[in-house]
Design a protein around this motif. Structure first.
Motif, short mmCIF file in Angstrom:
data_model
loop_
_atom_site.label_atom_id
_atom_site.label_comp_id
_atom_site.label_asym_id
_atom_site.label_seq_id
_atom_site.Cartn_x
_atom_site.Cartn_y
_atom_site.Cartn_z
N HIS A 116 -74.96 40.65 80.31
CA HIS A 116 -74.57 41.27 78.88
C HIS A 116 -73.07 40.54 78.65
N ILE A 117 -72.96 40.04 77.55
CA ILE A 117 -71.50 39.73 77.05
C ILE A 117 -71.15 40.38 75.95
N HIS A 118 -69.88 40.91 75.89
CA HIS A 118 -69.37 41.69 74.83
C HIS A 118 -67.90 41.06 74.30
N ALA A 119 -67.81 40.73 73.12
CA ALA A 119 -66.33 40.29 73.02
C ALA A 119 -66.20 40.59 71.45
N SER A 120 -64.90 41.16 71.32
CA SER A 120 -64.25 41.83 70.20
C SER A 120 -62.90 41.39 69.82
N VAL A 121 -62.52 41.31 68.55
CA VAL A 121 -60.91 40.94 68.22
C VAL A 121 -60.74 41.67 66.67
N GLN A 122 -59.65 42.34 66.94
CA GLN A 122 -59.37 43.29 65.92
C GLN A 122 -58.04 43.15 65.15
N ASP A 123 -58.05 42.87 63.76
CA ASP A 123 -56.82 42.52 63.08
C ASP A 123 -56.33 41.18 63.38
N ILE A 124 -57.20 40.21 63.34
CA ILE A 124 -56.78 38.90 64.14
C ILE A 124 -56.35 38.17 62.70
N LEU A 125 -56.69 38.34 61.46
CA LEU A 125 -56.21 37.51 60.23
C LEU A 125 -55.72 38.35 59.11
N ALA A 126 -54.57 37.88 58.45
CA ALA A 126 -54.35 38.65 57.09
C ALA A 126 -53.72 37.60 56.28
N PHE A 127 -54.17 37.60 55.05
CA PHE A 127 -53.91 36.57 54.10
C PHE A 127 -54.02 37.32 52.64
N SER A 128 -53.75 36.54 51.67
CA SER A 128 -53.86 36.82 50.29
C SER A 128 -54.50 36.03 49.62
N VAL A 129 -55.26 36.51 48.79
CA VAL A 129 -55.87 35.59 47.70
C VAL A 129 -55.28 36.11 46.13
N GLY A 130 -54.52 35.31 45.60
CA GLY A 130 -53.75 35.83 44.54
C GLY A 130 -52.85 36.93 44.69
N GLU A 131 -52.90 38.24 44.44
CA GLU A 131 -52.12 39.19 44.78
C GLU A 131 -53.01 40.08 45.79
N LEU A 132 -54.10 39.94 45.92
CA LEU A 132 -55.22 40.77 46.51
C LEU A 132 -55.03 40.42 48.33
N ARG A 133 -54.42 41.44 49.04
CA ARG A 133 -54.17 41.23 50.46
C ARG A 133 -55.80 41.59 51.14
N ILE A 134 -56.05 40.61 51.83
CA ILE A 134 -57.28 40.65 52.94
C ILE A 134 -57.06 40.48 54.10
N ALA A 135 -57.64 41.46 55.03
CA ALA A 135 -57.48 41.29 56.18
C ALA A 135 -58.92 41.33 57.13
N LEU A 136 -59.14 40.51 58.03
CA LEU A 136 -60.13 40.56 58.94
C LEU A 136 -60.14 41.42 59.90
N THR A 137 -60.50 42.75 59.63
CA THR A 137 -60.11 44.14 60.47
C THR A 137 -60.72 44.00 61.83
#
Length: 219
Positions: A116-137
């Motif tokens: 069994h393999i488990h991997a997790s990443v949290q809050d790795i990326l945050a960027f903006s499209v126009g004025e909208l803030r987008i985060a890969l939570t």
């Protein structure tokens, strides 16, 4: 000694019992169990990589994990910090998020022939499209394999906007014989369609029926 490498933990244990089990149970002449484990640490610039391994006998089961941490703290470093340490900085717009590294763990058993393999990443990326803030939570993956089955799953969570206008979307994909199961939707919050158009595409004038339109459910 090996430079920048430290053996931080080493443990072993053995248990032996002799004699037969009570009447009515399967007879055994004895019982032998043993366990061993250790932690190896690698110094990588300002950070430390810890590798943990534990094994059980005679089941031949094991568990292993890898974890990044700062030398002075147990908090995981930001991905942008690590990228600069190794000479590969992230784009400037990506450095404003939390960018926290996650974990990876592996476990299995030789006797049952499972892993069994488990991997997790949290809050790795945050960027903006126009004025909208987008985060890969969050981004997580699980894989489980045995002699008669194979299972795999991946999950992603993305956060859009900030404050009271924030909304969260999720997507899951899982494989289990005989095929894939997909699901996703709006996890929390509500989507103001007019505000979304304004922040992403700079559309400042929208009809009233669009500016007041909210998406509250999505599956």
């Amino acid at each position: 000694p090996v430079p920048y490498v430290t053996l931080e933990r080493l443990n072993a244990g053995i248990q032996v019992s002799m004699g037969n089990k009570q009447e009515g149970a399967l007879a055994e002449s004895g019982l032998f169990t043993a366990e061993a484990g250790g932690t190896l640490a690698f110094q990588l610039g300002k950070y430390k990589l810890e590798l943990n391994l534990d094994m059980m006998f005679p089941e031949m089961s094991f568990s292993a994990s890898a974890e990044f941490s700062k030398k002075t703290e147990k908090d995981a470093p930001r991905l942008s910090d690590l990228s600069r340490t190794f000479g590969a900085p992230l784009p400037l717009g990506w450095e404003n998020g939390e960018n926290v590294l996650g974990e990876i763990a592996v476990s299995g058993s030789a006797m049952s022939r499972e892993i069994h393999i488990h991997a997790s990443v949290q809050d790795i990326l945050a960027f903006s499209v126009g004025e909208l803030r987008i985060a890969l939570t969050e981004l997580a993956a699980d894989a489980r394999a045995g002699t008669s089955h194979v299972e795999f799953a991946v999950q992603g969570i993305m956060t859009f906007g900030t404050g009271t206008e924030k909304f969260v979307l999720f997507a899951n994909a899982a494989y289990k014989n005989p095929g894939w199961m997909l699901e996703g939707g709006l996890q929390s919050g509500k989507v103001n369609i007019g505000r979304l158009l304004t922040e992403m595409f700079d559309i400042r004038t929208t009809p009233d029926d669009i500016s007041g339109l909210y998406l509250t459910e999505l599956e």
